[in-house]
Design a protein around this motif. Structure first.
Motif, mmCIF file in Angstrom:
data_model
loop_
_atom_site.group_PDB
_atom_site.id
_atom_site.type_symbol
_atom_site.label_atom_id
_atom_site.label_comp_id
_atom_site.label_asym_id
_atom_site.label_seq_id
_atom_site.Cartn_x
_atom_site.Cartn_y
_atom_site.Cartn_z
ATOM 1 N N ILE A 236 0.937 -1.222 -0.035
ATOM 2 C CA ILE A 236 -0.010 -0.116 -0.031
ATOM 3 C C ILE A 236 0.901 1.114 -0.020
ATOM 4 O O ILE A 236 1.816 1.214 0.981
ATOM 5 C CB ILE A 236 -0.802 0.134 1.331
ATOM 6 N N LEU A 237 0.695 2.078 -0.913
ATOM 7 C CA LEU A 237 1.339 3.516 -1.057
ATOM 8 C C LEU A 237 0.527 4.566 -0.792
ATOM 9 O O LEU A 237 -0.748 4.655 -0.940
ATOM 10 C CB LEU A 237 2.145 3.650 -2.559
ATOM 11 N N LEU A 238 1.215 5.860 -0.363
ATOM 12 C CA LEU A 238 0.186 6.871 -0.057
ATOM 13 C C LEU A 238 0.673 7.969 -1.375
ATOM 14 O O LEU A 238 1.983 8.057 -1.294
ATOM 15 C CB LEU A 238 0.667 7.499 1.156
ATOM 16 N N LYS A 239 -0.189 8.623 -2.084
ATOM 17 C CA LYS A 239 -0.008 9.588 -2.881
ATOM 18 C C LYS A 239 -0.023 10.821 -2.307
ATOM 19 O O LYS A 239 -1.011 11.155 -1.815
ATOM 20 C CB LYS A 239 -0.629 9.470 -4.128
ATOM 21 N N ILE A 240 0.890 11.829 -2.413
ATOM 22 C CA ILE A 240 0.868 12.919 -1.543
ATOM 23 C C ILE A 240 0.924 14.087 -2.617
ATOM 24 O O ILE A 240 1.402 14.176 -3.591
ATOM 25 C CB ILE A 240 2.035 13.168 -0.677
ATOM 26 N N ALA A 241 0.586 15.470 -2.212
ATOM 27 C CA ALA A 241 0.386 16.613 -2.869
ATOM 28 C C ALA A 241 1.790 17.308 -2.817
ATOM 29 O O ALA A 241 2.708 17.090 -1.883
ATOM 30 C CB ALA A 241 -0.649 17.513 -2.418
ATOM 31 N N PRO A 242 2.116 18.211 -3.848
ATOM 32 C CA PRO A 242 3.651 18.811 -3.661
ATOM 33 C C PRO A 242 3.393 20.139 -2.942
ATOM 34 O O PRO A 242 4.371 20.800 -3.036
ATOM 35 C CB PRO A 242 4.011 19.087 -5.230
ATOM 36 N N ASP A 243 2.220 20.396 -2.449
ATOM 37 C CA ASP A 243 1.933 21.529 -1.896
ATOM 38 C C ASP A 243 1.915 21.612 -0.371
ATOM 39 O O ASP A 243 1.709 22.557 0.363
ATOM 40 C CB ASP A 243 0.653 22.154 -2.280
ATOM 41 N N LEU A 244 2.450 20.586 0.156
ATOM 42 C CA LEU A 244 2.449 20.246 1.691
ATOM 43 C C LEU A 244 3.690 20.909 2.323
ATOM 44 O O LEU A 244 4.843 21.297 1.807
ATOM 45 C CB LEU A 244 2.808 18.789 1.981
ATOM 46 N N THR A 245 3.489 21.546 3.415
ATOM 47 C CA THR A 245 4.489 22.217 4.209
ATOM 48 C C THR A 245 5.570 21.076 4.822
ATOM 49 O O THR A 245 5.442 20.028 4.663
ATOM 50 C CB THR A 245 3.954 22.854 5.461
ATOM 51 N N ILE A 246 6.745 21.683 5.135
ATOM 52 C CA ILE A 246 7.749 21.040 5.890
ATOM 53 C C ILE A 246 7.236 19.927 7.093
ATOM 54 O O ILE A 246 7.660 18.967 7.006
ATOM 55 C CB ILE A 246 8.959 21.604 6.293
ATOM 56 N N GLU A 247 6.511 20.624 7.964
ATOM 57 C CA GLU A 247 5.750 19.988 8.921
ATOM 58 C C GLU A 247 4.951 19.098 8.307
ATOM 59 O O GLU A 247 5.030 17.682 9.195
ATOM 60 C CB GLU A 247 5.059 20.916 9.839
ATOM 61 N N GLN A 248 4.218 19.010 7.331
ATOM 62 C CA GLN A 248 3.314 18.057 7.058
ATOM 63 C C GLN A 248 4.025 16.926 6.397
ATOM 64 O O GLN A 248 3.749 15.708 6.506
ATOM 65 C CB GLN A 248 2.276 18.594 6.028
ATOM 66 N N LEU A 249 5.022 17.308 5.544
ATOM 67 C CA LEU A 249 5.916 16.228 4.984
ATOM 68 C C LEU A 249 6.732 15.389 6.340
ATOM 69 O O LEU A 249 6.689 14.189 6.152
ATOM 70 C CB LEU A 249 7.169 16.694 4.152
ATOM 71 N N ASP A 250 7.048 15.981 7.289
ATOM 72 C CA ASP A 250 7.532 15.206 8.562
ATOM 73 C C ASP A 250 6.568 14.321 8.849
ATOM 74 O O ASP A 250 6.627 13.291 9.410
ATOM 75 C CB ASP A 250 7.942 16.187 9.623
ATOM 76 N N ASP A 251 5.294 14.842 9.033
ATOM 77 C CA ASP A 251 4.049 13.916 9.400
ATOM 78 C C ASP A 251 3.892 12.780 8.522
ATOM 79 O O ASP A 251 3.597 11.500 9.063
ATOM 80 C CB ASP A 251 2.714 14.669 9.559
ATOM 81 N N ILE A 252 4.098 12.986 7.378
ATOM 82 C CA ILE A 252 4.015 11.901 6.270
ATOM 83 C C ILE A 252 5.075 10.674 6.439
ATOM 84 O O ILE A 252 4.704 9.667 6.795
ATOM 85 C CB ILE A 252 4.186 12.506 4.839
ATOM 86 N N VAL A 253 6.200 11.110 6.683
ATOM 87 C CA VAL A 253 7.338 10.249 7.293
ATOM 88 C C VAL A 253 6.813 9.399 8.439
ATOM 89 O O VAL A 253 7.093 8.214 8.351
ATOM 90 C CB VAL A 253 8.698 10.993 7.044
ATOM 91 N N GLU A 254 6.637 9.951 9.645
ATOM 92 C CA GLU A 254 6.064 9.455 10.615
ATOM 93 C C GLU A 254 4.906 8.586 10.382
ATOM 94 O O GLU A 254 4.925 7.296 10.862
ATOM 95 C CB GLU A 254 5.775 10.601 11.767
#
Length: 342
Positions: free
Chosen positions: A218-236
């Protein structure tokens, strides 16, 4: 050949041209006696150097077709014979839906870009599942990903049920899944990228991700408009839910730096193509660095040349996908990328 017909195609509505071209491709592939052989000879490049094994799946090359091009899984066999290493179908929803009103796709020729607000138009998961079942009976060696979403009228608090329905229905007929919560064209969908609702969806799917000892990546497709904090959340989130990886990125709502006329720039929807090249590569590099390369990334966004693909792989992607670059450059782009990687 594509350079000769492209100016003609680009004189007409992009959505109409898309349907015209893929239907003719399928006819040529299925009914012309030498169609398959001609496509394979023209566009395939076989090499051991190109083979990849990522999240437990074997790919004949790392260049795939992104979701959105074949929304209903109608053209997988023909498209795979253009040289793609894998095909991602969808986004599909539990129930059929027409999508947004037309016109809903626009070419920004000066920017080599496209704006679309299709809105998950598709024939529903049951139609796709049956079509892919027949495909798998004939061609079990084609790697197919299923990109799943929610119906427009499903409230966000009930969205997990739509993802479950698509997941269960497609489990036997796809090789991996992509959870799409990042399209800008379904109202409120991107709110599901927030940590709490996203964790709920992914954990729920992971609990169901076992059928007779078989599980699907299962993969997650993410937007390019996320903030650094949101990208950190994605990794977590990826680490906590133990999903297989990330697809970076979907289309952008950013319009900075475009050359197209103001009227086109003001069209609502997601922007794809060359203006996204650098932004998506930066997201890939950040996620890869932040995660210390602990999970695979599929890089997509603005790949128009072999160098664009190589930069995404060097930034940390394990595989890449094409969409807008495929439309602007034609099927020869796949082979050019594969040659460069050899």
């Amino acid at each position: 050949m594509y350079r000769l017909v492209k100016p003609v195609f680009f004189k007409f509505d992009p959505e109409r041209v898309h349907h015209f071209v893929v239907k003719r491709l399928k006819w040529f592939h299925d009914f012309f006696p030498l169609g398959k052989k001609i496509l394979r000879k023209s566009y395939h490049l076989h090499s051991k150097e190109l083979e990849r094994e990522v999240f437990g799946l074997k790919f004949k090359n790392p260049v795939g077709l992104a979701a959105g091009f074949d929304k209903n899984g109608e053209f997988v066999e023909a498209l795979s014979n253009l040289g793609f290493g894998f095909i991602e179908v969808g986004t599909v929803t539990p129930l059929p839906q027409p999508g947004n009103d037309k016109p809903r796709m626009f070419r920004l020729k000066e920017d080599e870009a496209i704006i679309n607000r299709m809105g998950f138009n598709n024939k529903g998961v049951d139609v796709m599942a049956e079509r892919l079942r027949l495909l798998k009976c004939k061609h079990s060696n084609i790697v197919v990903g299923g990109n799943i979403g929610k119906n427009k009228n499903t409230p966000n608090e009930e969205a997990v049920n739509d993802y479950i329905k698509c997941f269960d229905r497609l489990f036997d007929v796809v090789d991996y899944f992509v959870v799409n919560v990042s399209s800008p064209n379904t109202p409120g969908l991107r709110a599901l990228q927030e940590k709490e609702p996203l964790m709920h969806i992914l954990n729920t799917l992971q609990l169901r991700n076992n059928k007779e000892g078989i599980s699907r990546p299962i993969l997650l497709k993410i937007a390019p408009d996320l903030t650094i904090e949101q990208l950190d959340d994605i990794v977590e989130i990826v680490n906590e839910t133990k999903i297989a990886g990330v697809i970076a990125t979907n289309t952008t709502i950013d319009r900075n730096g475009l050359y197209a006329a103001d009227g086109l720039k003001r069209e609502t929807g997601g922007l794809s193509g060359k203006p996204l090249t650098k932004k998506s590569t930066e997201v890939i590099r950040y996620i890869s660095t932040k995660s210390e390369g602990k999970f695979p990334i599929i890089g997509v966004g603005g790949i128009h040349t072999a160098q664009d693909a190589k930069e995404k792989l060097e930034a940390g992607a394990s595989l890449v996908q094409l969409y807008t670059g495929f439309i602007y450059e034609g099927p020869g782009l796949i082979k050019r990328i594969c040659k460069a990687l050899c």
